[in-house]
Scaffold this motif. Structure first.
Motif, PDB file in Angstrom:
ATOM      1  N   CYS A 214     -14.383 -45.216 -51.531  1.00 34.19           N
ATOM      2  CA  CYS A 214     -12.945 -45.494 -51.429  1.00 34.19           C
ATOM      3  C   CYS A 214     -12.649 -46.203 -50.116  1.00 34.19           C
ATOM      4  O   CYS A 214     -11.882 -47.179 -50.075  1.00 34.19           O
ATOM      5  CB  CYS A 214     -12.141 -44.204 -51.476  1.00 34.19           C
ATOM      6  SG  CYS A 214     -12.194 -43.377 -53.036  1.00 34.19           S
ATOM      7  N   THR A 215     -13.245 -45.697 -49.031  1.00 38.24           N
ATOM      8  CA  THR A 215     -12.993 -46.302 -47.724  1.00 38.24           C
ATOM      9  C   THR A 215     -13.438 -47.754 -47.720  1.00 38.24           C
ATOM     10  O   THR A 215     -12.725 -48.637 -47.233  1.00 38.24           O
ATOM     11  CB  THR A 215     -13.767 -45.536 -46.641  1.00 38.24           C
ATOM     12  OG1 THR A 215     -13.543 -44.155 -46.841  1.00 38.24           O
ATOM     13  CG2 THR A 215     -13.313 -45.935 -45.272  1.00 38.24           C
TER      14      THR A 215
ATOM     15  N   ASN B  52      -5.669 -41.995 -44.904  1.00 38.91           N
ATOM     16  CA  ASN B  52      -6.490 -40.850 -45.305  1.00 38.91           C
ATOM     17  C   ASN B  52      -7.933 -41.201 -45.654  1.00 38.91           C
ATOM     18  O   ASN B  52      -8.740 -40.312 -45.856  1.00 38.91           O
ATOM     19  CB  ASN B  52      -5.831 -40.066 -46.443  1.00 38.91           C
ATOM     20  CG  ASN B  52      -5.629 -40.868 -47.683  1.00 38.91           C
ATOM     21  OD1 ASN B  52      -6.131 -41.979 -47.786  1.00 38.91           O
ATOM     22  ND2 ASN B  52      -4.893 -40.331 -48.622  1.00 38.91           N
ATOM     23  N   ALA B  53      -8.278 -42.493 -45.710  1.00 39.82           N
ATOM     24  CA  ALA B  53      -9.651 -42.853 -46.088  1.00 39.82           C
ATOM     25  C   ALA B  53     -10.660 -42.228 -45.127  1.00 39.82           C
ATOM     26  O   ALA B  53     -11.622 -41.594 -45.547  1.00 39.82           O
ATOM     27  CB  ALA B  53      -9.795 -44.366 -46.110  1.00 39.82           C
ATOM     28  N   LEU B  54     -10.399 -42.400 -43.820  1.00 40.83           N
ATOM     29  CA  LEU B  54     -11.361 -41.890 -42.846  1.00 40.83           C
ATOM     30  C   LEU B  54     -11.328 -40.365 -42.783  1.00 40.83           C
ATOM     31  O   LEU B  54     -12.362 -39.731 -42.563  1.00 40.83           O
ATOM     32  CB  LEU B  54     -11.069 -42.484 -41.475  1.00 40.83           C
ATOM     33  CG  LEU B  54     -11.367 -43.980 -41.384  1.00 40.83           C
ATOM     34  CD1 LEU B  54     -10.881 -44.548 -40.081  1.00 40.83           C
ATOM     35  CD2 LEU B  54     -12.848 -44.222 -41.541  1.00 40.83           C
ATOM     36  N   VAL B  55     -10.135 -39.779 -42.990  1.00 41.34           N
ATOM     37  CA  VAL B  55     -10.055 -38.315 -43.001  1.00 41.34           C
ATOM     38  C   VAL B  55     -10.908 -37.774 -44.138  1.00 41.34           C
ATOM     39  O   VAL B  55     -11.644 -36.787 -43.975  1.00 41.34           O
ATOM     40  CB  VAL B  55      -8.584 -37.854 -43.148  1.00 41.34           C
ATOM     41  CG1 VAL B  55      -8.509 -36.342 -43.160  1.00 41.34           C
ATOM     42  CG2 VAL B  55      -7.747 -38.400 -42.017  1.00 41.34           C
TER      43      VAL B  55
ATOM     44  N   THR C 253      -1.148 -43.265 -33.316  1.00 37.23           N
ATOM     45  CA  THR C 253      -2.514 -43.751 -33.536  1.00 37.23           C
ATOM     46  C   THR C 253      -3.514 -42.808 -32.897  1.00 37.23           C
ATOM     47  O   THR C 253      -4.520 -42.430 -33.512  1.00 37.23           O
ATOM     48  CB  THR C 253      -2.688 -45.143 -32.896  1.00 37.23           C
ATOM     49  OG1 THR C 253      -1.586 -45.940 -33.266  1.00 37.23           O
ATOM     50  CG2 THR C 253      -3.975 -45.781 -33.348  1.00 37.23           C
ATOM     51  N   GLY C 254      -3.209 -42.410 -31.647  1.00 44.66           N
ATOM     52  CA  GLY C 254      -4.106 -41.497 -30.947  1.00 44.66           C
ATOM     53  C   GLY C 254      -4.231 -40.181 -31.685  1.00 44.66           C
ATOM     54  O   GLY C 254      -5.324 -39.617 -31.792  1.00 44.66           O
ATOM     55  N   ALA C 255      -3.103 -39.697 -32.229  1.00 44.52           N
ATOM     56  CA  ALA C 255      -3.141 -38.417 -32.947  1.00 44.52           C
ATOM     57  C   ALA C 255      -4.028 -38.527 -34.181  1.00 44.52           C
ATOM     58  O   ALA C 255      -4.820 -37.632 -34.470  1.00 44.52           O
ATOM     59  CB  ALA C 255      -1.733 -37.992 -33.335  1.00 44.52           C
ATOM     60  N   ILE C 256      -3.907 -39.650 -34.915  1.00 44.54           N
ATOM     61  CA  ILE C 256      -4.719 -39.803 -36.128  1.00 44.54           C
ATOM     62  C   ILE C 256      -6.194 -39.935 -35.753  1.00 44.54           C
ATOM     63  O   ILE C 256      -7.071 -39.326 -36.368  1.00 44.54           O
ATOM     64  CB  ILE C 256      -4.251 -41.028 -36.948  1.00 44.54           C
ATOM     65  CG1 ILE C 256      -2.812 -40.834 -37.394  1.00 44.54           C
ATOM     66  CG2 ILE C 256      -5.137 -41.233 -38.158  1.00 44.54           C
ATOM     67  CD1 ILE C 256      -2.184 -42.078 -37.971  1.00 44.54           C
ATOM     68  N   TYR C 257      -6.453 -40.725 -34.698  1.00 43.55           N
ATOM     69  CA  TYR C 257      -7.845 -40.870 -34.238  1.00 43.55           C
ATOM     70  C   TYR C 257      -8.376 -39.516 -33.765  1.00 43.55           C
ATOM     71  O   TYR C 257      -9.531 -39.181 -34.005  1.00 43.55           O
ATOM     72  CB  TYR C 257      -7.887 -41.894 -33.105  1.00 43.55           C
ATOM     73  CG  TYR C 257      -9.273 -42.202 -32.602  1.00 43.55           C
ATOM     74  CD1 TYR C 257     -10.111 -43.047 -33.304  1.00 43.55           C
ATOM     75  CD2 TYR C 257      -9.734 -41.649 -31.420  1.00 43.55           C
ATOM     76  CE1 TYR C 257     -11.382 -43.329 -32.847  1.00 43.55           C
ATOM     77  CE2 TYR C 257     -11.003 -41.929 -30.952  1.00 43.55           C
ATOM     78  CZ  TYR C 257     -11.825 -42.769 -31.670  1.00 43.55           C
ATOM     79  OH  TYR C 257     -13.084 -43.043 -31.214  1.00 43.55           O
ATOM     80  N   HIS C 258      -7.497 -38.740 -33.127  1.00 42.05           N
ATOM     81  CA  HIS C 258      -7.951 -37.448 -32.616  1.00 42.05           C
ATOM     82  C   HIS C 258      -8.250 -36.467 -33.749  1.00 42.05           C
ATOM     83  O   HIS C 258      -9.069 -35.568 -33.570  1.00 42.05           O
ATOM     84  CB  HIS C 258      -6.913 -36.856 -31.669  1.00 42.05           C
ATOM     85  CG  HIS C 258      -7.463 -35.774 -30.798  1.00 42.05           C
ATOM     86  ND1 HIS C 258      -8.408 -36.009 -29.853  1.00 42.05           N
ATOM     87  CD2 HIS C 258      -7.226 -34.443 -30.754  1.00 42.05           C
ATOM     88  CE1 HIS C 258      -8.728 -34.876 -29.253  1.00 42.05           C
ATOM     89  NE2 HIS C 258      -8.024 -33.907 -29.786  1.00 42.05           N
TER      90      HIS C 258
ATOM     91  N   GLN D 221      -5.810 -32.093 -50.838  1.00 42.28           N
ATOM     92  CA  GLN D 221      -4.560 -32.241 -50.076  1.00 42.28           C
ATOM     93  C   GLN D 221      -4.577 -33.494 -49.225  1.00 42.28           C
ATOM     94  O   GLN D 221      -3.519 -33.985 -48.834  1.00 42.28           O
ATOM     95  CB  GLN D 221      -4.265 -31.006 -49.235  1.00 42.28           C
ATOM     96  CG  GLN D 221      -5.345 -30.567 -48.319  1.00 42.28           C
ATOM     97  CD  GLN D 221      -4.922 -29.350 -47.537  1.00 42.28           C
ATOM     98  OE1 GLN D 221      -3.990 -29.402 -46.770  1.00 42.28           O
ATOM     99  NE2 GLN D 221      -5.600 -28.243 -47.711  1.00 42.28           N
ATOM    100  N   THR D 222      -5.757 -34.026 -48.968  1.00 38.94           N
ATOM    101  CA  THR D 222      -5.792 -35.284 -48.225  1.00 38.94           C
ATOM    102  C   THR D 222      -5.422 -36.458 -49.125  1.00 38.94           C
ATOM    103  O   THR D 222      -4.775 -37.400 -48.691  1.00 38.94           O
ATOM    104  CB  THR D 222      -7.199 -35.508 -47.652  1.00 38.94           C
ATOM    105  OG1 THR D 222      -7.595 -34.316 -47.015  1.00 38.94           O
ATOM    106  CG2 THR D 222      -7.218 -36.633 -46.667  1.00 38.94           C
ATOM    107  N   ILE D 223      -5.817 -36.385 -50.376  1.00 41.27           N
ATOM    108  CA  ILE D 223      -5.746 -37.579 -51.222  1.00 41.27           C
ATOM    109  C   ILE D 223      -4.452 -37.648 -52.037  1.00 41.27           C
ATOM    110  O   ILE D 223      -4.034 -38.721 -52.451  1.00 41.27           O
ATOM    111  CB  ILE D 223      -6.995 -37.600 -52.148  1.00 41.27           C
ATOM    112  CG1 ILE D 223      -7.430 -39.022 -52.439  1.00 41.27           C
ATOM    113  CG2 ILE D 223      -6.765 -36.850 -53.412  1.00 41.27           C
ATOM    114  CD1 ILE D 223      -8.786 -39.070 -53.100  1.00 41.27           C
ATOM    115  N   THR D 224      -3.792 -36.505 -52.256  1.00 40.49           N
ATOM    116  CA  THR D 224      -2.696 -36.506 -53.220  1.00 40.49           C
ATOM    117  C   THR D 224      -1.438 -37.174 -52.662  1.00 40.49           C
ATOM    118  O   THR D 224      -1.212 -37.194 -51.459  1.00 40.49           O
ATOM    119  CB  THR D 224      -2.376 -35.082 -53.685  1.00 40.49           C
ATOM    120  OG1 THR D 224      -1.407 -35.164 -54.716  1.00 40.49           O
ATOM    121  CG2 THR D 224      -1.846 -34.241 -52.567  1.00 40.49           C
TER     122      THR D 224
END
Lengths: 170, 524
Positions: free
Chosen positions: B49-50, B92-95, B349-354, B139-142
């Motif tokens: 997917c990513t 959410n791809a990377l998560v 951005t930092g929060a998502i990267y973190h 829960q990540t993908i929905t």
């Protein structure tokens, strides 16, 4: 003093009539939810906490169910006879195009006001299942706590953790 | 086939859990292959997917049951929000990939060495473990707000079971508290979704945002505000944000080591992801920061969370508990970063990267600590005495994780702090910047104290402490302590990924910022 009581009663009645009554469903669910929350916070017995948790969840289920309710609406299953008898004046014979080209002329145009919204109810079936599963896990954990500590009272359990007076499995 | 990847990603662990429960009770040796196969399938789907999102630059959609938007059934076009939508986008791809990697590594880590007792629980463990993976992927993908609630509960129920499975009765008590808190959190979320549905008439996240954007009546209504507060409260309980963190330290430190190694990195991080998803996709950043400007208050709460987490961590002398309080501080980083209202969204951005970085760092540290506990019986900090000599290979992984936690440059911990601090400076929130720097200092103190105990120790290990001991490996006692490959390989892979994510930070951040730019209204 009597005046004060009279004014007070009047105010309460006014409040109930104008604030509580129009939104009765919301008031009842909030009151139930707070009872559940109180049980969760104030009760020391683990089973009583779980009862509080159940009340808390049920209050939310009640809120959802009340969302789907309409006055004079019926269950959301299309019934030709019920549709006909309900309000013949409003319901018109259906054109084929209105039924997506599939009408055989027998069905009438569907008035959504006659049917309760099924979606919140369906969602709550899922939420009830989730609630039951949570309660089941919680009861199993409570049972295992009882086996190890010999009590279900929270303060006694905390006391026993401090003194180390419980069954150790190592 | 490519279109089906999002749903296979979620279904594969679900069926895996079913098969493990069915066949695992007969032969425990069947559990591990089933679990590995289903998790590998999930990871491949997540990476696929990513890859797809990366090459096309478009989000991938999947509609459960084929109830897609725009599909025509009997002459009627189906509107958005009729069916459950699964969507993989830049956020959410990377998560998904990180979840896939973490669950796979921990499932390898969880293999019991031959001849160890307590195997009658093996299939329960793998079954719950796979359900947890299913809930986390889901829960990540929905893209459906109610479906999210169900999947949050799937993963939470599995985690209650995993925590209560440990042999320590204190773990059972912690699990009970977690059940109470977790269920209250999920119920708040559910209530919030109810208010949103009441006001917007849809459960699809994009549908809700469209209504909020198009109709000022809805956007300004008190119901939507209440919904937002309830959803945030629910998620803050789930992620153990500062005043609501009480359940976390005991639950994660008294559970079985392998369960702790998967719960600690993933549960809180995925809840943070859900919070960011709610802010970006459901309410829209414009609404969050303009109609509902509580940014000042929440960043202060995050600052308190960071300080409190660091101070409590300093006060601990149990290794696992110390890490648990560090998680509380790290959650403060992410919530604070997400709520920094700088125009270029560097904080977000930092929060998502973190989220990605912290999942890897916590995974690395918990794997190492679980290995210490398993092999050398380390519980307290003082037990680490001289462990450098006894378990050098495990210690290497631990050091990488610790350096990342402190924020030393080539690791990802440095870069996430860099972006968070940049966001803090650009939005003028100096208290957040100071909190981040102080917390890094505290982490440095914490981990260098551990290094000191482990390397220099008070009592030197038996035998002669020459540096060429490792090559010869003559002392059997010393060799016996070093962990088996099933523990070391996951640890090293995680350590390598920590450095890899740090080196790749430019590309990763560019990828993440596409979401923020696309949906947030900020600069791309």
């Amino acid at each position: 003093m009597v005046d004060f009581i009279e004014i007070f009663v009047e105010r309460v009645v006014h409040f109930i009539e104008n604030v509580v009554q129009p939104h009765f469903n919301y008031w009842s669910y909030v009151v139930l939810m707070m009872i559940g929350l109180w049980g969760l916070i104030a009760k020391r017995n683990l089973i009583k906490k779980l009862i509080g948790l159940s009340i808390f969840q049920t209050a939310i289920i009640l809120f959802y169910v009340s969302l789907g309710v309409k006055a004079d609406a019926t269950i959301p299953v299309f019934d030709y006879e019920a549709e006909k008898s309900k309000s013949a004046a409003v319901v018109l014979p259906a054109e084929p195009s209105e039924m997506g080209g599939k009408s055989d002329g027998k069905y009438k145009k569907i008035d959504p006001d006659h049917y309760a919204n099924p979606l919140p109810h369906v969602l709550m079936l899922t939420a009830i299942v989730v609630g039951v599963a949570t309660l089941g896990v919680a009861l199993a954990v409570a049972q295992s706590i009882f086996k190890d500590f010999g009590t279900l009272e929270e303060h006694e359990i905390l006391e026993k953790i401090k003194t180390g007076d419980y069954v150790k499995h190592d | 086939m490519i279109d089906q990847l999002p749903v296979i990603c979620v279904l594969s662990p679900l069926f895996g859990a079913l098969f493990v429960a069915l066949f695992g009770s007969r032969s425990h040796s069947a559990c591990f292959p089933i679990a590995i196969v289903s998790l590998v399938i999930s990871l491949i789907c997540a990476i696929g997917c990513t890859q797809q999102v990366f090459t096309t630059g478009q989000a991938m959609d999947y509609f459960v049951g084929g109830w897609g938007a725009g599909k025509v059934v009997e002459g009627v076009e189906i509107p958005l929000g009729f069916g459950i939508q699964l969507r993989v986008d830049h956020l959410n791809a990377l998560v998904l990939c990180i979840i896939g990697i973490a669950v796979l590594l921990v499932s390898i880590f969880a293999i019991r060495p031959q001849g160890e007792k307590d195997t009658e629980k093996t299939h329960y463990f793998y079954s719950l473990f796979l359900m947890l993976a299913c809930g986390l992927f889901g829960q990540t993908i929905t893209r459906d707000a109610f479906n999210l609630f169900v999947l949050v509960e799937v993963s939470s129920l599995a985690s209650y079971g995993l925590i209560a499975m440990g042999s320590s009765p204190r773990g059972t008590v912690a699990a009970f508290n977690y059940i109470i808190m977790g269920t209250v959190g999920a119920s708040f979320y559910l209530l919030g979704v109810g208010y949103l549905y009441l006001k917007t008439g849809t459960l699809n996240m994009d549908g809700i945002r469209q209504v909020i954007e198009l109709s000022p009546d809805v956007a300004d209504s008190r119901s939507v505000m209440v919904a937002f507060i309830l959803i945030m409260l629910g998620m803050w309980i789930k992620m153990a944000f500062f005043p609501l963190y009480g359940w976390l330290p005991n639950a994660y430190s008294y559970c079985p080591s392998s369960a702790g190694a998967v719960l600690a990195p993933l549960m809180t991080k995925v809840s943070v992801y859900v919070m960011i998803r709610m802010m970006i996709t459901v309410f829209g950043l414009e609404w969050v920061f303009e109609s509902f400007d509580w940014s000042a208050l929440i960043v202060w709460l995050a600052v308190i969370a960071i300080f409190a987490g660091s101070v409590f961590a300093l006060a601990q002398n149990e290794l696992k508990k110390m890490l648990c309080y560090l998680i509380v501080a790290e959650v403060g980083y992410m919530v604070g970063g997400a709520w920094l209202a700088d125009a270029d969204r560097w904080g977000l951005t930092g929060a998502i990267y973190h989220i990605l970085a912290d999942a890897l760092m916590t995974l690395c540290l918990f794997l190492a600590v679980a290995t210490f506990a398993k092999r050398a019986g380390v519980i307290k900090l003082d037990d680490l005495d001289g462990l450098f000599k006894k378990m050098p290979l495990t210690m290497v992984g631990f050091i990488v994780g610790a350096l990342a936690m402190i924020g030393v440059p080539p690791t990802c911990g440095f870069f996430s702090k860099f972006y968070l601090i940049r966001g803090g400076i650009e939005s003028g929130r100096w208290e957040f910047v100071i909190a981040l720097l102080v917390s890094s200092l505290v982490n440095a103190i914490l981990f260098f104290r551990i290094f000191e105990i482990a390397y220099f120790g008070s009592s030197p290990p038996e035998g002669h402490g020459h540096h060429d001991d490792e090559e010869h490996g003559e002392t059997t006692a010393r060799r016996g302590l070093e962990a088996p490959l099933t523990s070391l390989v996951p640890l090293w892979i995680t350590a390598a990924l920590i450095i890899g994510l740090g080196l790749m930070n430019g590309q990763v951040v560019e990828f993440i910022r596409k979401t923020v730019g696309l949906l947030g209204g900020g600069a791309a």
